[in-house]
Design a protein around this motif. Structure first.
Motif, PDB file in Angstrom:
ATOM      1  N   VAL A 106      98.747 -40.345  59.168  1.00 44.00           N
ATOM      2  CA  VAL A 106      97.317 -40.228  58.907  1.00 44.00           C
ATOM      3  C   VAL A 106      96.594 -39.789  60.172  1.00 44.00           C
ATOM      4  N   LEU A 107      95.793 -38.718  60.066  1.00 44.46           N
ATOM      5  CA  LEU A 107      94.970 -38.243  61.170  1.00 44.46           C
ATOM      6  C   LEU A 107      93.509 -38.338  60.742  1.00 44.46           C
ATOM      7  N   HIS A 108      92.735 -39.149  61.420  1.00 45.56           N
ATOM      8  CA  HIS A 108      91.316 -39.252  61.094  1.00 45.56           C
ATOM      9  C   HIS A 108      90.614 -38.013  61.623  1.00 45.56           C
ATOM     10  N   THR A 109      90.060 -37.204  60.736  1.00 45.46           N
ATOM     11  CA  THR A 109      89.399 -35.951  61.105  1.00 45.46           C
ATOM     12  C   THR A 109      87.968 -35.952  60.557  1.00 45.46           C
ATOM     13  N   PRO A 110      87.101 -36.807  61.088  1.00 45.99           N
ATOM     14  CA  PRO A 110      85.733 -36.918  60.570  1.00 45.99           C
ATOM     15  C   PRO A 110      84.921 -35.666  60.842  1.00 45.99           C
ATOM     16  N   GLY A 111      83.874 -35.522  60.073  1.00 51.95           N
ATOM     17  CA  GLY A 111      82.965 -34.376  60.213  1.00 51.95           C
ATOM     18  C   GLY A 111      82.572 -33.857  58.849  1.00 51.95           C
ATOM     19  N   GLN A 112      83.556 -33.432  58.072  1.00 52.06           N
ATOM     20  CA  GLN A 112      83.264 -33.022  56.698  1.00 52.06           C
ATOM     21  C   GLN A 112      82.678 -34.204  55.945  1.00 52.06           C
ATOM     22  N   MET A 113      83.236 -35.372  56.186  1.00 49.15           N
ATOM     23  CA  MET A 113      82.703 -36.670  55.803  1.00 49.15           C
ATOM     24  C   MET A 113      83.145 -37.647  56.881  1.00 49.15           C
ATOM     25  N   PRO A 114      82.460 -38.759  57.063  1.00 47.23           N
ATOM     26  CA  PRO A 114      82.901 -39.724  58.077  1.00 47.23           C
ATOM     27  C   PRO A 114      84.309 -40.258  57.826  1.00 47.23           C
ATOM     28  N   CYS A 115      84.694 -40.337  56.551  1.00 45.97           N
ATOM     29  CA  CYS A 115      86.006 -40.895  56.205  1.00 45.97           C
ATOM     30  C   CYS A 115      87.079 -39.829  56.006  1.00 45.97           C
ATOM     31  N   ALA A 116      86.794 -38.577  56.355  1.00 45.19           N
ATOM     32  CA  ALA A 116      87.753 -37.495  56.118  1.00 45.19           C
ATOM     33  C   ALA A 116      89.019 -37.681  56.942  1.00 45.19           C
ATOM     34  N   VAL A 117      90.154 -37.450  56.317  1.00 39.82           N
ATOM     35  CA  VAL A 117      91.433 -37.533  57.012  1.00 39.82           C
ATOM     36  C   VAL A 117      92.284 -36.313  56.672  1.00 39.82           C
ATOM     37  N   THR A 118      93.267 -36.086  57.520  1.00 37.59           N
ATOM     38  CA  THR A 118      94.307 -35.095  57.272  1.00 37.59           C
ATOM     39  C   THR A 118      95.632 -35.845  57.217  1.00 37.59           C
ATOM     40  N   TYR A 119      96.502 -35.448  56.303  1.00 35.68           N
ATOM     41  CA  TYR A 119      97.818 -36.074  56.198  1.00 35.68           C
ATOM     42  C   TYR A 119      98.873 -35.113  56.742  1.00 35.68           C
ATOM     43  N   LEU A 120      99.707 -35.616  57.624  1.00 35.04           N
ATOM     44  CA  LEU A 120     100.768 -34.818  58.231  1.00 35.04           C
ATOM     45  C   LEU A 120     102.108 -35.239  57.669  1.00 35.04           C
ATOM     46  N   TRP A 121     102.813 -34.276  57.095  1.00 34.36           N
ATOM     47  CA  TRP A 121     104.196 -34.509  56.661  1.00 34.36           C
ATOM     48  C   TRP A 121     105.043 -33.339  57.160  1.00 34.36           C
ATOM     49  N   ALA A 122     106.072 -33.656  57.968  1.00 31.51           N
ATOM     50  CA  ALA A 122     106.937 -32.620  58.540  1.00 31.51           C
ATOM     51  C   ALA A 122     106.088 -31.578  59.253  1.00 31.51           C
ATOM     52  N   ASP A 123     106.149 -30.327  58.801  1.00 26.20           N
ATOM     53  CA  ASP A 123     105.382 -29.255  59.446  1.00 26.20           C
ATOM     54  C   ASP A 123     104.152 -28.874  58.631  1.00 26.20           C
ATOM     55  N   ARG A 124     103.650 -29.795  57.822  1.00 21.02           N
ATOM     56  CA  ARG A 124     102.568 -29.470  56.897  1.00 21.02           C
ATOM     57  C   ARG A 124     101.384 -30.407  57.082  1.00 21.02           C
ATOM     58  N   LEU A 125     100.207 -29.814  57.160  1.00 21.51           N
ATOM     59  CA  LEU A 125      98.958 -30.546  57.328  1.00 21.51           C
ATOM     60  C   LEU A 125      98.140 -30.410  56.053  1.00 21.51           C
ATOM     61  N   PHE A 126      97.865 -31.529  55.405  1.00 25.77           N
ATOM     62  CA  PHE A 126      97.065 -31.531  54.185  1.00 25.77           C
ATOM     63  C   PHE A 126      95.643 -31.915  54.591  1.00 25.77           C
ATOM     64  N   THR A 127      94.776 -30.915  54.664  1.00 24.00           N
ATOM     65  CA  THR A 127      93.488 -31.044  55.343  1.00 24.00           C
ATOM     66  C   THR A 127      92.295 -31.304  54.431  1.00 24.00           C
ATOM     67  N   GLY A 128      92.488 -31.327  53.132  1.00 21.70           N
ATOM     68  CA  GLY A 128      91.366 -31.554  52.235  1.00 21.70           C
ATOM     69  C   GLY A 128      90.301 -30.485  52.401  1.00 21.70           C
ATOM     70  N   GLU A 129      89.051 -30.910  52.516  1.00 21.77           N
ATOM     71  CA  GLU A 129      87.932 -29.977  52.681  1.00 21.77           C
ATOM     72  C   GLU A 129      87.614 -29.736  54.162  1.00 21.77           C
TER      73      GLU A 129
END
Length: 226
Positions: A106-129
């Motif tokens: 879990v990578l907390h990536t706030p800005g788009q929303m305060p609770c926005a996160v990115t999920y890292l699996w292997a070489d893939r980043l699931f970044t949402g919005e």
């Protein structure tokens, strides 16, 4: 590892990950018209839905979708700062989600929303919005574009060039990009240097490489764009 990208009618993108050994799976950011598709994908492979991972605060439609998924037994996962009351597991930056023999960071990536996160699996980043295939996504409730840019620069652009970005929404008909594209584009437009913004420890890089090798050596991997 099994992997599927599912596209909804309104260009939303969801993801299904499954461990074929333990037969456990997760869904990232399900939508109403994707939920059935994702469940079918898991059911055909006799997999149980272990987790639903949220990259941001759910809208009312997503809340209804989550309610429909609950009878299948998944635990809903989101950042600890989310105001959504339907969360079962609240996570912080750098926490991990384990299912079967797989690990998602879990990578907390706030800005788009305060609770926005990115999920890292292997070489893939699931970044949402937070980061679409063509650039930053639209700020949502409580969003801050300056903070969103900081999250992208400081959290996401530090990964190796070849790491893939899988967003939560299609943008200009694109559903995937790589870190190298953003580093080059942002260095040309925003003064961001082409070198990594931050470096991870050798131990972390080694762990990521090990996950990548396991993925590449699997004959079960599947990626389908609906």
């Amino acid at each position: 590892m099994l992997f599927r990208q599912c596209a909804a009618k309104k260009r939303s993108l969801s993801y299904v990950l499954g461990d074929p050994i333990t037969r456990q799976g997760v869904i990232i950011d399900p939508t109403a018209d994707i939920a059935a598709q994702a469940l079918s994908f898991l059911a055909e492979r006799k997999m149980a839905l272990q987790y639903v991972l949220l990259t941001r605060f759910p809208d009312p439609v997503l809340e209804d979708t989550l309610d429909r998924l609950r009878p299948f037994g998944p635990r809903v996962v989101a950042h600890e700062s989310t105001e959504y009351q339907g969360v079962d597991v609240r996570l912080r930056d750098n926490d991990s989600v384990h299912f079967g023999e797989e690990t998602i960071r879990v990578l907390h990536t706030p800005g788009q929303m305060p609770c926005a996160v990115t999920y890292l699996w292997a070489d893939r980043l699931f970044t949402g919005e937070t980061l679409l295939a063509t650039g930053p996504g639209t700020c949502g409730q409580g969003g801050n574009i300056a903070q969103q840019w900081r999250s992208i620069r400081e959290k996401l652009l530090g990964f190796p060039d070849e790491y893939l970005v899988f967003p939560g929404r299609e943008s200009r008909r694109r559903r995937v990009a790589c870190v190298a594209e953003f580093r080059l584009a942002f260095s040309n437009k925003s003064g961001v240097t082409a070198s990594p913004v931050h470096k991870y420890s050798a131990q972390t890089q080694s762990a990521h490489a090990g996950q990548l090798d396991k993925t590449n050596n699997s004959n079960s991997s599947e990626m389908v764009g609906a």
